[in-house]
Design a protein around this motif. Structure first.
Motif, PDB file in Angstrom:
ATOM      1  N   UNK A  61       3.930  12.953   2.913  1.00  0.00           N
ATOM      2  CA  UNK A  61       2.649  13.018   3.606  1.00  0.00           C
ATOM      3  C   UNK A  61       1.639  12.089   2.957  1.00  0.00           C
ATOM      4  N   UNK A  62       0.895  11.355   3.787  1.00  0.00           N
ATOM      5  CA  UNK A  62      -0.015  10.337   3.264  1.00  0.00           C
ATOM      6  C   UNK A  62      -1.050  10.901   2.294  1.00  0.00           C
ATOM      7  N   UNK A  63      -1.649  12.029   2.650  1.00  0.00           N
ATOM      8  CA  UNK A  63      -2.685  12.585   1.779  1.00  0.00           C
ATOM      9  C   UNK A  63      -2.106  13.033   0.443  1.00  0.00           C
ATOM     10  N   UNK A  64      -0.935  13.655   0.481  1.00  0.00           N
ATOM     11  CA  UNK A  64      -0.290  14.112  -0.754  1.00  0.00           C
ATOM     12  C   UNK A  64       0.086  12.936  -1.638  1.00  0.00           C
ATOM     13  N   UNK A  65       0.646  11.887  -1.014  1.00  0.00           N
ATOM     14  CA  UNK A  65       1.050  10.705  -1.773  1.00  0.00           C
ATOM     15  C   UNK A  65      -0.163  10.022  -2.395  1.00  0.00           C
ATOM     16  N   UNK A  66      -1.235   9.871  -1.616  1.00  0.00           N
ATOM     17  CA  UNK A  66      -2.449   9.232  -2.136  1.00  0.00           C
ATOM     18  C   UNK A  66      -3.019  10.029  -3.300  1.00  0.00           C
ATOM     19  N   UNK A 112      -1.063  -1.001   1.210  1.00  0.00           N
ATOM     20  CA  UNK A 112      -0.244  -0.218   2.150  1.00  0.00           C
ATOM     21  C   UNK A 112       0.679   0.736   1.410  1.00  0.00           C
ATOM     22  N   UNK A 113       0.181   1.337   0.352  1.00  0.00           N
ATOM     23  CA  UNK A 113       1.019   2.164  -0.518  1.00  0.00           C
ATOM     24  C   UNK A 113       1.698   3.300   0.232  1.00  0.00           C
ATOM     25  N   UNK A 114       0.965   4.032   1.056  1.00  0.00           N
ATOM     26  CA  UNK A 114       1.571   5.189   1.733  1.00  0.00           C
ATOM     27  C   UNK A 114       2.653   4.748   2.711  1.00  0.00           C
ATOM     28  N   UNK A 115       2.442   3.615   3.381  1.00  0.00           N
ATOM     29  CA  UNK A 115       3.468   3.112   4.301  1.00  0.00           C
ATOM     30  C   UNK A 115       4.724   2.695   3.539  1.00  0.00           C
ATOM     31  N   UNK A 116       4.515   1.985   2.427  1.00  0.00           N
ATOM     32  CA  UNK A 116       5.674   1.585   1.622  1.00  0.00           C
ATOM     33  C   UNK A 116       6.422   2.804   1.103  1.00  0.00           C
ATOM     34  N   UNK A 117       5.676   3.770   0.588  1.00  0.00           N
ATOM     35  CA  UNK A 117       6.326   4.947   0.018  1.00  0.00           C
ATOM     36  C   UNK A 117       7.180   5.659   1.066  1.00  0.00           C
ATOM     37  N   UNK A 118       6.662   5.775   2.277  1.00  0.00           N
ATOM     38  CA  UNK A 118       7.386   6.489   3.332  1.00  0.00           C
ATOM     39  C   UNK A 118       8.631   5.737   3.787  1.00  0.00           C
ATOM     40  N   UNK A 119       8.603   4.406   3.721  1.00  0.00           N
ATOM     41  CA  UNK A 119       9.696   3.620   4.306  1.00  0.00           C
ATOM     42  C   UNK A 119      10.781   3.219   3.311  1.00  0.00           C
ATOM     43  N   UNK A 120      10.506   3.307   2.026  1.00  0.00           N
ATOM     44  CA  UNK A 120      11.494   2.854   1.042  1.00  0.00           C
ATOM     45  C   UNK A 120      12.438   3.991   0.652  1.00  0.00           C
ATOM     46  N   UNK A 121      13.736   3.697   0.512  1.00  0.00           N
ATOM     47  CA  UNK A 121      14.697   4.752   0.157  1.00  0.00           C
ATOM     48  C   UNK A 121      14.605   5.126  -1.315  1.00  0.00           C
ATOM     49  N   UNK A 122      15.136   6.273  -1.643  1.00  0.00           N
ATOM     50  CA  UNK A 122      15.221   6.728  -3.027  1.00  0.00           C
ATOM     51  C   UNK A 122      16.578   6.316  -3.588  1.00  0.00           C
ATOM     52  N   UNK A 123      16.559   5.643  -4.743  1.00  0.00           N
ATOM     53  CA  UNK A 123      17.795   5.244  -5.400  1.00  0.00           C
ATOM     54  C   UNK A 123      18.177   6.235  -6.482  1.00  0.00           C
TER      55      UNK A 123
END
Length: 451
Positions: A255-260, A276-287
């Motif tokens: 969630x954007x607010x939680x991530x921010x 664009x931190x929240x967008x990047x965080x949502x779209x990048x996979x976890x390794x």
């Protein structure tokens, strides 16, 4: 056919994996006059995207530089690399602490994108007449006694008879699994409870870097860490390390607010340099982060493992790629030492390398705590300053462990042995100083006149 060699002398060497170690080894073997075929399940890195699940930036150090120089490639990579002269620790409140890597200006690391280095190695391999490259080719079977490899391409499976097979296919190696199946071999795979996401810090106004450009930038925090490598376009590739579970963790942080709110609290100032931190965080996979170890790096004279297939390590010492490239040099040297007995060459290679890569695995796990917590510890910072001061005063006799690991080609085990000896010397010096002070105080007390 020379003694100790299986297969027909005209059979090619089959390398599974066209990553960094696989392509370097292909070039070294082709320079020996061997015919080499390389099979890679992914697309050609010269045309395709970076491999999935991999950190896209690397820090090339002395071991990697030596290997790349061996094939005449290092000097031509200057347009792809950015020097990292130390690390910059970003502290709460905006303060920055620069920690140089060494006393010598040449004691630096070089940041490079993995896919770009891989593409250059593939390009060099493709130019060699003795090397054939096959992309989109998946290893699906192996008879290790006969050197028979089964490869599927475009839905069709064919068998390749090889003089020997090299497993250079990464931490989850198919070759390793197939050659060890049903055999009494020790194997260890350990996943860290933390994972990672790749984020991008874009260039700032005027194409300038938003953080110090010639350094590894670190944001350490309680239960979190960000490490950022510089790129030639003034961007930085940042890697966020977090636990998979818990609060905060990748499974719960959404969630954007939680991530921010999370970045604002844990990594002050970071959100401001990634618009664009929240967008990047949502779209990048976890390794995932994994260590792999095994007791058998070869099977007779027919199969041998290199790189992550033999010894995957956590990335926290920046030596995974460097040690993999060094494997190739050592294997090539062992083939020189045993020109008529390949089984002996493979055994010698494992004997010379495995004890040191075992040490590297332990050091990489320990350095996780150092990066996460030690960069904020006054005691550890003081110890680091002592190490570097002694290195400046006695460069031939004293060197920090990080210097020996990253800026020399001293075997990892020998570097650790010397570092422990230095630790004992410092403890002895400290104990001696305390004893001398107490003795002096006792003497002064004894000389005081009685009341």
């Amino acid at each position: 056919m020379t003694a100790g060699h299986g297969g027909h002398p005209q059979d090619p060497v089959a390398i599974v994996g066209a990553g960094l170690a696989g392509t370097l080894l292909a070039i070294l073997l082709a320079e020996r006059g061997l015919r080499v075929e390389v099979y890679e399940r992914r697309a050609d890195p010269r045309t395709g995207p970076a491999g999935e699940g991999r950190s896209v930036n690397l820090g090339v150090s002395a071991r990697g530089i030596r290997a790349l120089r061996r094939i005449g490639l290092w000097t031509s990579l200057s347009d792809l690399t950015v020097p990292m002269r130390g690390r910059v620790v970003h502290r709460p409140g905006g303060a920055r602490l620069f920690q140089p890597y060494g006393r010598d200006p040449q004691e630096i690391l070089h940041s490079i994108r993995r896919n770009e280095l891989n593409a250059r190695l593939v390009e060099r391999a493709a130019a060699h007449p003795g090397i054939g490259l096959f992309f989109g080719a998946r290893c699906v079977g192996l008879d290790p006694d006969q050197g028979l490899l089964s490869v599927t391409e475009a839905g069709l499976t064919r068998r390749v008879r090889a003089s020997f097979v090299v497993g250079a296919d990464g931490a989850f190696s198919t070759v390793r699994r197939l050659v060890q199946h049903g055999r009494p071999v020790d194997y260890r795979q350990e996943f860290l409870a933390w994972g990672y996401k790749e984020l991008t810090i874009p260039p700032g106004a005027g194409g300038r870097s938003r953080v110090p450009p010639q350094a590894l930038n670190l944001w350490p925090a309680r239960q979190g860490l960000i490490v950022a490598h510089p790129n030639v376009d003034a961007s930085h590739t940042a890697t966020l390390f977090l636990p998979h579970r818990g609060e905060p963790g990748f499974t719960t942080l959404a969630g954007n607010e939680t991530v921010t709110a999370f970045f604002t609290e844990r990594f002050p100032g970071f959100a401001a340099i990634v618009p664009d931190l929240t967008e990047q965080y949502a779209s990048r996979p976890v390794g995932h982060l994994v260590t792999v170890g095994t007791s058998a790096w070869h099977h007779r004279d027919r199969v041998v493992l290199v790189g992550d297939a033999a010894h995957a390590v956590y990335p926290f010492y920046g030596q995974g790629m460097n040690s993999s490239l060094e494997d190739c040099l050592v294997l090539d040297e062992c083939l020189d030492r045993h020109p008529r007995d390949r089984a002996a060459a493979f055994a010698d290679y494992q004997r010379r390398r495995k004890p040191h890569t075992d040490v590297l695995a332990a050091l990489s796990a320990e350095n996780f705590a150092e990066l996460r917590d030690g960069t904020r510890s006054p005691l550890r910072l003081a110890r680091s300053r002592i190490d570097h001061a002694l290195h400046r005063l006695f460069p031939a006799a004293w060197a920090p462990l990080h210097t020996m690991v990253s800026h020399t080609t001293l075997p990892y085990g020998e570097a650790l042995r010397r570092a422990r000896h230095q630790d004992r010397m410092l403890r002895w010096a400290g104990a001696t100083a305390v004893t001398a002070a107490l003795t002096a105080a006792a003497v002064r007390g004894a000389r005081k006149p009685p009341c």
